[in-house]
Scaffold this motif. Structure first.
Motif, PDB file in Angstrom:
ATOM      1  N   LYS A 115       0.942  -1.207   0.012  1.00 48.77           N
ATOM      2  CA  LYS A 115       0.039  -0.027  -0.082  1.00 48.77           C
ATOM      3  C   LYS A 115       0.823   1.290   0.021  1.00 48.77           C
ATOM      4  CE  LYS A 115      -4.076  -2.026   0.482  1.00 48.77           C
ATOM      5  NZ  LYS A 115      -4.983  -1.826  -0.612  1.00 48.77           N
ATOM      6  N   PRO A 116       0.278   2.365  -0.503  1.00 47.63           N
ATOM      7  CA  PRO A 116       1.233   3.322  -0.549  1.00 47.63           C
ATOM      8  C   PRO A 116       1.397   3.962   0.969  1.00 47.63           C
ATOM      9  CG  PRO A 116      -1.104   3.982  -1.287  1.00 47.63           C
ATOM     10  CD  PRO A 116      -0.997   2.343  -1.220  1.00 47.63           C
ATOM     11  N   PHE A 117       2.508   4.726   1.393  1.00 46.83           N
ATOM     12  CA  PHE A 117       2.858   4.706   2.558  1.00 46.83           C
ATOM     13  C   PHE A 117       1.955   6.192   3.225  1.00 46.83           C
ATOM     14  CE2 PHE A 117       7.248   3.255   1.520  1.00 46.83           C
ATOM     15  CZ  PHE A 117       6.913   2.004   1.924  1.00 46.83           C
ATOM     16  N   THR A 118       1.233   6.735   2.218  1.00 46.72           N
ATOM     17  CA  THR A 118       0.406   7.705   2.688  1.00 46.72           C
ATOM     18  C   THR A 118      -0.725   7.212   3.369  1.00 46.72           C
ATOM     19  OG1 THR A 118      -0.578   7.902   0.404  1.00 46.72           O
ATOM     20  CG2 THR A 118       1.327   9.568   1.121  1.00 46.72           C
ATOM     21  N   ASP A 119      -1.074   5.778   3.132  1.00 53.96           N
ATOM     22  CA  ASP A 119      -2.383   5.262   3.949  1.00 53.96           C
ATOM     23  C   ASP A 119      -2.051   5.422   5.373  1.00 53.96           C
ATOM     24  OD1 ASP A 119      -3.430   4.959   1.500  1.00 53.96           O
ATOM     25  OD2 ASP A 119      -3.252   2.744   1.534  1.00 53.96           O
ATOM     26  N   GLY A 120      -0.803   5.477   5.782  1.00 57.56           N
ATOM     27  CA  GLY A 120      -0.341   5.446   7.318  1.00 57.56           C
ATOM     28  C   GLY A 120      -1.213   6.480   8.029  1.00 57.56           C
ATOM     29  N   ASP A 121      -1.278   7.722   7.136  1.00 61.53           N
ATOM     30  CA  ASP A 121      -2.240   8.942   8.094  1.00 61.53           C
ATOM     31  C   ASP A 121      -3.524   8.633   8.037  1.00 61.53           C
ATOM     32  OD1 ASP A 121       0.211  10.524   8.254  1.00 61.53           O
ATOM     33  OD2 ASP A 121      -0.067  11.296   6.045  1.00 61.53           O
ATOM     34  N   PHE A 122      -4.019   7.772   6.984  1.00 57.95           N
ATOM     35  CA  PHE A 122      -5.407   7.391   7.029  1.00 57.95           C
ATOM     36  C   PHE A 122      -5.639   6.404   8.096  1.00 57.95           C
ATOM     37  CE2 PHE A 122      -8.778   4.319   5.639  1.00 57.95           C
ATOM     38  CZ  PHE A 122      -9.789   5.379   5.644  1.00 57.95           C
ATOM     39  N   ILE A 123      -4.686   5.411   8.471  1.00 61.23           N
ATOM     40  CA  ILE A 123      -4.945   4.387   9.169  1.00 61.23           C
ATOM     41  C   ILE A 123      -4.816   4.972  10.772  1.00 61.23           C
ATOM     42  CG2 ILE A 123      -3.665   2.615  10.293  1.00 61.23           C
ATOM     43  CD1 ILE A 123      -2.895   1.694   7.725  1.00 61.23           C
ATOM     44  N   LYS A 124      -4.091   5.994  10.842  1.00 60.58           N
ATOM     45  CA  LYS A 124      -3.901   6.751  12.286  1.00 60.58           C
ATOM     46  C   LYS A 124      -5.507   7.380  12.529  1.00 60.58           C
ATOM     47  CE  LYS A 124      -1.418  10.084  15.139  1.00 60.58           C
ATOM     48  NZ  LYS A 124      -0.439  10.748  15.377  1.00 60.58           N
ATOM     49  N   LYS A 125      -6.081   8.192  11.472  1.00 59.50           N
ATOM     50  CA  LYS A 125      -7.151   8.695  11.719  1.00 59.50           C
ATOM     51  C   LYS A 125      -8.240   7.703  11.940  1.00 59.50           C
ATOM     52  CE  LYS A 125      -6.457  12.526   8.635  1.00 59.50           C
ATOM     53  NZ  LYS A 125      -6.786  13.055   7.352  1.00 59.50           N
ATOM     54  N   CYS A 126      -8.200   6.428  11.545  1.00 58.52           N
ATOM     55  CA  CYS A 126      -9.130   5.282  11.742  1.00 58.52           C
ATOM     56  C   CYS A 126      -8.970   4.952  13.522  1.00 58.52           C
ATOM     57  CB  CYS A 126      -8.947   4.274  10.841  1.00 58.52           C
ATOM     58  SG  CYS A 126      -9.405   4.613   9.189  1.00 58.52           S
ATOM     59  N   ILE A 127      -7.514   4.677  13.667  1.00 54.27           N
ATOM     60  CA  ILE A 127      -7.262   4.314  15.186  1.00 54.27           C
ATOM     61  C   ILE A 127      -7.891   5.272  16.003  1.00 54.27           C
ATOM     62  CG2 ILE A 127      -5.524   4.183  16.720  1.00 54.27           C
ATOM     63  CD1 ILE A 127      -3.770   2.910  14.342  1.00 54.27           C
ATOM     64  N   MET A 128      -7.590   6.564  15.838  1.00 51.14           N
ATOM     65  CA  MET A 128      -8.063   7.814  16.662  1.00 51.14           C
ATOM     66  C   MET A 128      -9.793   7.647  16.769  1.00 51.14           C
ATOM     67  SD  MET A 128      -5.303   8.606  17.758  1.00 51.14           S
ATOM     68  CE  MET A 128      -5.813   9.757  18.960  1.00 51.14           C
ATOM     69  N   VAL A 129     -10.420   7.358  15.884  1.00 50.11           N
ATOM     70  CA  VAL A 129     -11.795   7.154  16.059  1.00 50.11           C
ATOM     71  C   VAL A 129     -12.111   6.007  16.918  1.00 50.11           C
ATOM     72  CG1 VAL A 129     -13.854   6.725  14.523  1.00 50.11           C
ATOM     73  CG2 VAL A 129     -12.298   8.392  13.703  1.00 50.11           C
ATOM     74  N   VAL A 130     -11.499   4.986  16.758  1.00 53.51           N
ATOM     75  CA  VAL A 130     -11.846   3.741  17.355  1.00 53.51           C
ATOM     76  C   VAL A 130     -11.385   4.103  18.886  1.00 53.51           C
ATOM     77  CG1 VAL A 130     -11.093   1.329  17.872  1.00 53.51           C
ATOM     78  CG2 VAL A 130     -11.543   1.984  15.520  1.00 53.51           C
ATOM     79  N   ILE A 131     -10.420   4.773  19.166  1.00 51.22           N
ATOM     80  CA  ILE A 131      -9.910   4.990  20.619  1.00 51.22           C
ATOM     81  C   ILE A 131     -10.950   5.984  21.068  1.00 51.22           C
ATOM     82  CG2 ILE A 131      -8.042   6.228  21.940  1.00 51.22           C
ATOM     83  CD1 ILE A 131      -7.330   3.412  20.899  1.00 51.22           C
ATOM     84  N   ASP A 132     -11.400   7.033  20.261  1.00 55.86           N
ATOM     85  CA  ASP A 132     -12.214   7.894  21.065  1.00 55.86           C
ATOM     86  C   ASP A 132     -13.698   7.306  21.454  1.00 55.86           C
ATOM     87  OD1 ASP A 132     -10.693  10.090  20.765  1.00 55.86           O
ATOM     88  OD2 ASP A 132     -11.276  10.663  18.825  1.00 55.86           O
ATOM     89  N   SER A 133     -14.025   6.088  20.636  1.00 58.22           N
ATOM     90  CA  SER A 133     -15.021   5.157  21.052  1.00 58.22           C
ATOM     91  C   SER A 133     -14.993   4.465  22.210  1.00 58.22           C
ATOM     92  CB  SER A 133     -15.409   4.761  19.800  1.00 58.22           C
ATOM     93  OG  SER A 133     -15.650   5.479  18.898  1.00 58.22           O
ATOM     94  N   LEU A 134     -13.795   3.733  22.226  1.00 59.71           N
ATOM     95  CA  LEU A 134     -13.501   2.719  23.295  1.00 59.71           C
ATOM     96  C   LEU A 134     -12.652   3.168  24.384  1.00 59.71           C
ATOM     97  CD1 LEU A 134     -12.529  -0.118  20.812  1.00 59.71           C
ATOM     98  CD2 LEU A 134     -14.395   0.241  21.766  1.00 59.71           C
ATOM     99  N   CYS A 135     -11.910   3.833  24.384  1.00 59.71           N
ATOM    100  CA  CYS A 135     -11.164   4.129  25.635  1.00 59.71           C
ATOM    101  C   CYS A 135     -10.613   5.741  25.551  1.00 59.71           C
ATOM    102  CB  CYS A 135     -10.121   3.287  25.948  1.00 59.71           C
ATOM    103  SG  CYS A 135      -8.870   2.908  24.583  1.00 59.71           S
ATOM    104  N   PRO A 136     -11.355   6.887  25.712  1.00 57.94           N
ATOM    105  CA  PRO A 136     -10.971   8.065  25.178  1.00 57.94           C
ATOM    106  C   PRO A 136      -9.727   8.455  26.097  1.00 57.94           C
ATOM    107  CG  PRO A 136     -13.168   8.193  26.202  1.00 57.94           C
ATOM    108  CD  PRO A 136     -12.906   6.724  25.805  1.00 57.94           C
TER     109      PRO A 136
END
Length: 165
Positions: A115-136
């Motif tokens: 995958k292009p390495f720019t997908d890392g920023d997208f993955i981090k945004k996804c992780i932050m959404v999950v963290i905000d929901s599960l354990c802010p």
């Protein structure tokens, strides 16, 4: 003829900390004798070194005028403070190690999937959404994970270098 004399290596003499040296406000910490007052360590585990430190630094201090019971109480209190500060640093180091490992794992996944390495920023945004929901409350720990394309490239280079060694 001159005889070859080997230098004596004091650190290899298997010296052990003697609990009697606590009277000089020293304790054993990670295999070294550490002063409970100033947190300095002595080079060699010998009573002379601890006594010299005590006499040069604290002989005229309020610690010298304490009774035996007061001294034991102060040693217990200072030892507890040392253990608390050590465990705090250990916990922070463990958190940082976990964050770094997570970043390496995501970098590896991106590289394996080509995958292009720019997908890392997208993955981090996804992780932050999950963290905000599960354990802010853990958000700050995850915010420091760097998944920018530059970081991902550098981590992949480090992984390939370590595999080649």
């Amino acid at each position: 003829m001159s005889a070859i004399v080997k230098k004596r290596k004091v650190d290899l003499e298997c010296r052990a900390f003697n609990p009697e040296w606590e009277k000089y406000f020293f304790t054993e910490h990670f295999g070294q004798a550490q002063c409970l007052i100033c947190l300095k360590t002595v080079a060699v585990l010998k009573e002379y070194n601890m006594r010299r430190h005590w006499e040069t630094q604290y002989q005229a201090s309020s610690f010298a005028s304490m009774s035996a019971a007061e001294r034991k109480e102060a040693i217990v209190k200072l030892s507890g403070n040392l253990q608390k500060s050590t465990s705090l640093f250990r916990k922070q180091t463990t958190e940082a190690d976990k964050v770094t490992r997570a970043s390496y794992k995501v970098s590896r996944l991106l590289a394996r999937r080509m995958k292009p390495f720019t997908d890392g920023d997208f993955i981090k945004k996804c992780i932050m959404v999950v963290i905000d929901s599960l354990c802010p409350e853990k958000r700050s720990a995850f915010e420091i994970v760097s998944l920018s394309s530059r970081t991902v490239c550098r981590r992949i280079e480090e992984m390939s270098d370590s595999m080649n060694d």
